[in-house]
Design a protein around this motif. Structure first.
Motif, mmCIF file in Angstrom:
data_model
loop_
_atom_site.group_PDB
_atom_site.id
_atom_site.type_symbol
_atom_site.label_atom_id
_atom_site.label_comp_id
_atom_site.label_asym_id
_atom_site.label_seq_id
_atom_site.Cartn_x
_atom_site.Cartn_y
_atom_site.Cartn_z
ATOM 1 N N ILE A 220 0.848 -1.209 0.000
ATOM 2 C CA ILE A 220 0.000 0.000 0.000
ATOM 3 C C ILE A 220 0.874 1.247 0.000
ATOM 4 C CG2 ILE A 220 -1.680 1.335 1.331
ATOM 5 C CD1 ILE A 220 -2.824 -1.350 2.337
ATOM 6 N N ALA A 221 1.934 1.207 0.814
ATOM 7 C CA ALA A 221 2.860 2.349 0.878
ATOM 8 C C ALA A 221 3.503 2.596 -0.487
ATOM 9 C CB ALA A 221 3.934 2.085 1.932
ATOM 10 N N LYS A 222 3.843 1.525 -1.209
ATOM 11 C CA LYS A 222 4.452 1.663 -2.540
ATOM 12 C C LYS A 222 3.480 2.340 -3.509
ATOM 13 C CE LYS A 222 7.572 -2.333 -2.329
ATOM 14 N NZ LYS A 222 7.841 -3.688 -2.893
ATOM 15 N N VAL A 223 2.197 1.956 -3.416
ATOM 16 C CA VAL A 223 1.192 2.557 -4.310
ATOM 17 C C VAL A 223 1.087 4.057 -4.022
ATOM 18 C CG1 VAL A 223 -1.248 2.589 -4.976
ATOM 19 C CG2 VAL A 223 -0.104 0.410 -4.520
ATOM 20 N N TYR A 224 1.049 4.416 -2.717
ATOM 21 C CA TYR A 224 0.998 5.849 -2.364
ATOM 22 C C TYR A 224 2.241 6.571 -2.882
ATOM 23 C CZ TYR A 224 -3.042 5.369 0.767
ATOM 24 O OH TYR A 224 -4.288 5.162 1.277
ATOM 25 N N ALA A 225 3.390 5.937 -2.764
ATOM 26 C CA ALA A 225 4.638 6.566 -3.219
ATOM 27 C C ALA A 225 4.619 6.775 -4.734
ATOM 28 C CB ALA A 225 5.826 5.696 -2.819
ATOM 29 N N GLU A 226 4.138 5.749 -5.460
ATOM 30 C CA GLU A 226 4.046 5.869 -6.919
ATOM 31 C C GLU A 226 3.076 6.983 -7.325
ATOM 32 O OE1 GLU A 226 2.975 2.022 -8.325
ATOM 33 O OE2 GLU A 226 4.903 1.102 -7.804
ATOM 34 N N ASP A 227 2.112 7.245 -6.446
ATOM 35 C CA ASP A 227 1.119 8.300 -6.718
ATOM 36 C C ASP A 227 1.561 9.631 -6.116
ATOM 37 O OD1 ASP A 227 -1.339 8.958 -7.959
ATOM 38 O OD2 ASP A 227 -2.383 8.875 -6.028
ATOM 39 N N ASN A 228 2.845 9.664 -5.677
ATOM 40 C CA ASN A 228 3.435 10.882 -5.089
ATOM 41 C C ASN A 228 2.760 11.307 -3.787
ATOM 42 O OD1 ASN A 228 5.384 11.223 -7.146
ATOM 43 N ND2 ASN A 228 3.833 12.197 -8.453
ATOM 44 N N GLN A 229 2.068 10.360 -3.136
ATOM 45 C CA GLN A 229 1.489 10.633 -1.818
ATOM 46 C C GLN A 229 2.470 10.135 -0.750
ATOM 47 O OE1 GLN A 229 -2.835 9.929 -1.386
ATOM 48 N NE2 GLN A 229 -2.816 9.178 -3.515
ATOM 49 N N PHE A 230 3.620 10.820 -0.716
ATOM 50 C CA PHE A 230 4.721 10.346 0.120
ATOM 51 C C PHE A 230 4.409 10.396 1.612
ATOM 52 C CE2 PHE A 230 6.863 11.964 -3.765
ATOM 53 C CZ PHE A 230 7.354 10.747 -4.209
ATOM 54 N N ASP A 231 3.657 11.363 2.026
ATOM 55 C CA ASP A 231 3.350 11.476 3.456
ATOM 56 C C ASP A 231 2.562 10.255 3.945
ATOM 57 O OD1 ASP A 231 4.654 13.871 3.628
ATOM 58 O OD2 ASP A 231 2.837 15.083 3.315
ATOM 59 N N LYS A 232 1.591 9.815 3.128
ATOM 60 C CA LYS A 232 0.828 8.621 3.500
ATOM 61 C C LYS A 232 1.716 7.379 3.545
ATOM 62 C CE LYS A 232 -3.766 10.059 1.870
ATOM 63 N NZ LYS A 232 -4.903 9.741 0.975
ATOM 64 N N ALA A 233 2.608 7.303 2.575
ATOM 65 C CA ALA A 233 3.523 6.156 2.525
ATOM 66 C C ALA A 233 4.440 6.169 3.744
ATOM 67 C CB ALA A 233 4.342 6.194 1.239
ATOM 68 N N VAL A 234 4.960 7.346 4.084
ATOM 69 C CA VAL A 234 5.850 7.473 5.232
ATOM 70 C C VAL A 234 5.117 7.089 6.518
ATOM 71 C CG1 VAL A 234 7.098 9.134 6.691
ATOM 72 C CG2 VAL A 234 7.394 9.179 4.207
ATOM 73 N N THR A 235 3.873 7.553 6.648
ATOM 74 C CA THR A 235 3.072 7.237 7.836
ATOM 75 C C THR A 235 2.926 5.726 8.023
ATOM 76 O OG1 THR A 235 1.813 9.302 7.605
ATOM 77 C CG2 THR A 235 0.824 7.544 8.941
ATOM 78 N N ILE A 236 2.650 5.025 6.920
ATOM 79 C CA ILE A 236 2.511 3.549 6.996
ATOM 80 C C ILE A 236 3.815 2.916 7.441
ATOM 81 C CG2 ILE A 236 2.193 1.445 5.607
ATOM 82 C CD1 ILE A 236 0.176 3.074 3.903
ATOM 83 N N ASN A 237 4.936 3.335 6.831
ATOM 84 C CA ASN A 237 6.237 2.741 7.172
ATOM 85 C C ASN A 237 6.654 3.064 8.607
ATOM 86 O OD1 ASN A 237 7.239 3.184 3.797
ATOM 87 N ND2 ASN A 237 7.060 1.222 4.838
ATOM 88 N N GLU A 238 6.335 4.284 9.045
ATOM 89 C CA GLU A 238 6.687 4.653 10.427
ATOM 90 C C GLU A 238 5.900 3.813 11.433
ATOM 91 O OE1 GLU A 238 6.008 8.856 10.494
ATOM 92 O OE2 GLU A 238 8.116 9.336 10.004
ATOM 93 N N LYS A 239 4.609 3.564 11.136
ATOM 94 C CA LYS A 239 3.805 2.718 12.029
ATOM 95 C C LYS A 239 4.354 1.289 12.063
ATOM 96 C CE LYS A 239 -0.620 5.156 11.815
ATOM 97 N NZ LYS A 239 -2.049 5.080 11.386
ATOM 98 N N LEU A 240 4.723 0.797 10.904
ATOM 99 C CA LEU A 240 5.301 -0.554 10.837
ATOM 100 C C LEU A 240 6.619 -0.617 11.589
ATOM 101 C CD1 LEU A 240 4.564 -1.514 7.102
ATOM 102 C CD2 LEU A 240 3.511 -2.507 9.146
ATOM 103 N N LEU A 241 7.388 0.468 11.501
ATOM 104 C CA LEU A 241 8.666 0.540 12.203
ATOM 105 C C LEU A 241 8.450 0.524 13.716
ATOM 106 C CD1 LEU A 241 11.748 0.953 12.235
ATOM 107 C CD2 LEU A 241 11.342 3.429 12.032
ATOM 108 N N ALA A 242 7.471 1.306 14.165
ATOM 109 C CA ALA A 242 7.182 1.376 15.598
ATOM 110 C C ALA A 242 6.714 0.009 16.121
ATOM 111 C CB ALA A 242 6.120 2.442 15.858
ATOM 112 N N GLU A 243 5.861 -0.660 15.345
ATOM 113 C CA GLU A 243 5.372 -1.993 15.751
ATOM 114 C C GLU A 243 6.516 -3.003 15.807
ATOM 115 O OE1 GLU A 243 2.359 -2.927 12.933
ATOM 116 O OE2 GLU A 243 0.914 -1.473 13.721
ATOM 117 N N ALA A 244 7.428 -2.898 14.846
ATOM 118 C CA ALA A 244 8.566 -3.817 14.807
ATOM 119 C C ALA A 244 9.466 -3.620 16.029
ATOM 120 C CB ALA A 244 9.363 -3.615 13.524
ATOM 121 N N LYS A 245 9.678 -2.359 16.415
ATOM 122 C CA LYS A 245 10.497 -2.075 17.601
ATOM 123 C C LYS A 245 9.829 -2.642 18.851
ATOM 124 C CE LYS A 245 12.835 2.107 15.965
ATOM 125 N NZ LYS A 245 12.995 3.578 16.128
#
Length: 607
Positions: A220-245
């Motif tokens: 999903i983050a990749k699709v947002y990034a391809e659509d230049n919706q970088f903030d949404k993509a970053v938000t998804i990755n940051e949440k995944l990062l926090a969960e992983a920690k």
């Protein structure tokens, strides 16, 4: 210094050349990755045990289990290899349901490897094997979907059909995969909105599988990034990062840091990107993940090279070289890979031994089948010979019976002709003509029935009455007679032995009644008692004792032969038809003279 750097770079590139698939199999302190390796090792050990035991059912199950573990670990090539082995075992066991399931799994691994021709073929095979119509349709939809790779619009219908069918079957994992396929299909159709919706629906069905959830969210983050919706993509990755920690899932944490770095580079936030890559690089070093360390370091060096910052590149390299030995020692994936290689070599050796055992068993079974076949053939031959001999024996008995029956006729014919001659010699032409007419009728009846072992009671009574009429005509002054048939007997449907009664009537007349000074009496009765027919021949002649005294030698020989003939015929009838016929001759006792003959046989209503 240059020589030192050259050696270092050589070692560095040696690490960079480690196969990604092999190295990434397990990571220390990372529960999910370590758990995967443990599951693979456990499945491999169980497979080795089942091969050693030569238990084909367990072998098939463990091949499939190991294949699924490789598939979950993203190793499609290994998964395909073991699915094929599982399929061979299930084929040997003729387990259609298991074959269907494994063939579909095999098709998926081939599709994942872009081997579409093989995947299509196996989806079609799985469809043809499926017992359930819905399951057949699902497999054929997947086959048609792959056949239309160049036409995403056509693929859409097959994917939607499968989603509905899989929902009804309540196969959540496959529903997840189908929604992912729909998302990918939508991306090919440039419909990013539907793609994201499909990925989100896939998340609902994948909620119990954290690894699938992470993978889908990254897509999903990749699709947002391809659509230049970088903030949404970053938000998804940051949440995944926090969960992983929080979960101490270090492998996911490293990958999310790398994904964030990529997004920051696209947003032209180089500092954040470099910071994320360095964090990923440091964490990879700490956790002994040489593959991810290589990936992060490559991205950093590439960035510094484009910026012309060679000093920073050299600093990173020196840091890597200083920690190189520590990284190699802490990377347990290398040890795990080697350990699994040893286990796999053992599996291959056990497979060879199993093949040899199977060949020996096959040869032994072939010999056993040959032996059993030979025994069966001999038994069939023996049975055939026995039946042939039995048939010949029966035929011989039938011939003997006919011979004995025909043996009685000449004497009767002789006596009858002698009577005619007597009438003629006494100038009794009328009696002679009458006798000849009756005699001809009797002989016609006897000839008609001469080839029969049993005749109906009415025909037998008719035949015996004609005979007694003849004898009465000849010995008119010597006896009278009567024939009585039990009213409970249906004379037309009941059968009696042919030519068994007549010889005894003849004996009564010729050896008993004709020697009387006064007129005698002959009684023939057919009674039905206790399911049996009792034939009684009762005369008041001179009796057996007196008769023997008056007989000539030839008469005694004939009487003896006549009795033996009757006994032999009765014995043959009993052997051929199992009727338990019996007869008895007795002399009357006391003042009354005469002889009683009793013939007993069961009620016979069909032959």
């Amino acid at each position: 210094m240059k020589r030192h750097l050259l050696i270092g770079f050589s070692l560095f590139f040696l690490v960079l050349l480690f196969p990604q698939r092999t190295i990434a199999q397990a990571l220390p302190e990372q529960k999910s990755e370590k758990s995967k390796q443990v599951k693979i090792s456990k499945a491999a050990d169980d497979l080795s045990k089942s091969l050693n035991e030569n238990d084909e059912s367990k072998i098939a199950q463990n091949y499939e289990r190991l294949a699924n573990e490789f598939l979950n670990n993203g190793d499609n090539a290994k998964a395909e290899e073991y699915f094929k082995r599982a399929l061979n075992s299930y084929t040997k066991l003729k387990l259609t349901e298991d074959k269907t399931r494994v063939t579909r799994s095999l098709a998926k691994t081939q599709e994942n490897q872009k081997n579409f021709d093989s995947a299509i073929k196996n989806y079609e095979v799985a469809g043809s094997l499926a017992k359930d119509i819905s399951e057949e349709k699902i497999n054929l939809n997947d086959a048609n979907r792959l056949k239309n790779q160049s036409n995403p619009e056509s693929q859409k219908g097959y994917v939607d059909s499968n989603i509905e069918l899989l929902k009804k079957e309540k196969k959540s994992q496959e529903v997840t995969d189908a929604y992912v396929q729909k998302a990918q299909n939508s991306l090919e159709l440039k419909d990013k909105k539907v793609a994201i919706e499909s990925y989100k629906k896939a998340l609902v069905y994948a909620k119990d599988k954290p690894e699938s959830v992470i993978k889908i969210k990254n897509e999903i983050a990749k699709v947002y990034a391809e659509d230049n919706q970088f903030d949404k993509a970053v938000t998804i990755n940051e949440k995944l990062l926090a969960e992983a920690k929080t979960n101490k899932d270090y492998n996911t944490e490293i990958k999310q840091l790398q994904s964030l770095a990529s997004l920051y580079f696209q947003k032209s936030e180089a500092e954040k990107a470099i910071s994320s890559l360095k964090q990923a690089y440091d964490l990879s070093f700490q956790k002994g993940n040489s593959a991810e360390a290589k990936k992060s370091l490559s991205s950093l060096i590439k960035y510094y090279k484009t910026k012309g910052e060679d000093k920073e590149s050299m600093a990173l390299y020196e840091q890597f070289f200083e920690n190189f030995e520590k990284l190699i020692h802490s990377d347990t994936t290398l040890i795990d890979a080697k350990t699994f290689q040893i286990t796999e070599d053992k599996i291959r050796q056990l497979e060879k031994e199993k093949t040899l055992k199977d060949e020996l068993i096959s040869k032994k079974n072939t010999f056993n089948y040959f032996l059993i076949g030979s025994v069966i053939l001999l038994l069939l031959l023996f049975t055939f010979i026995s039946k042939a001999l039995y048939s010949i024996r029966i035929k011989n008995k039938e011939i003997a019976l006919q011979s004995l029956r025909r043996e009685m006729n000449p004497h009767f014919i002789f006596n009858s002709l002698n009577s005619v001659n007597q009438f003629i010699s006494e100038n009794k032409e009328l009696e002679a003509n009458k006798y000849l007419t009756s005699y001809s009728n009797l002989m016609r009846n006897m000839m008609e029935n001469s080839n029969k072992d049993f005749i109906s009671l009415d025909k037998e009574v008719e035949q015996l009455k004609k005979y007694l009429d003849l004898e009465h005509l000849r010995f008119e002054d010597k006896f009278d007679f009567e024939i009585i048939v039990d009213d409970s007997l249906d004379a037309e449907r009941v059968f009696v032995p042919n030519m068994i009664i007549q010889p005894h009537l003849e004996n009564s007349i010729w050896h008993g009644l004709r020697y009387l000074d006064q007129k005698g009496f002959l009684s023939l009765r057919f009674d039905f008692k206790n399911g049996k027919i009792i034939v009684t021949i009762d005369d008041n002649g001179i009796g057996l004792t007196k008769s023997r005294e008056l007989k000539t030698t030839n008469q005694k020989i004939y009487e003896s032969r006549g009795l033996n003939n009757t006994k032999e015929r009765i014995d043959l009838l009993n052997e051929l038809y199992k009727k338990n016929i019996s007869f008895n001759i007795s002399e009357k006792e006391g003042a009354e003279k005469g002889t009683i003959v009793e013939i007993v046989f069961p009620l016979i209503d069909k032959i």
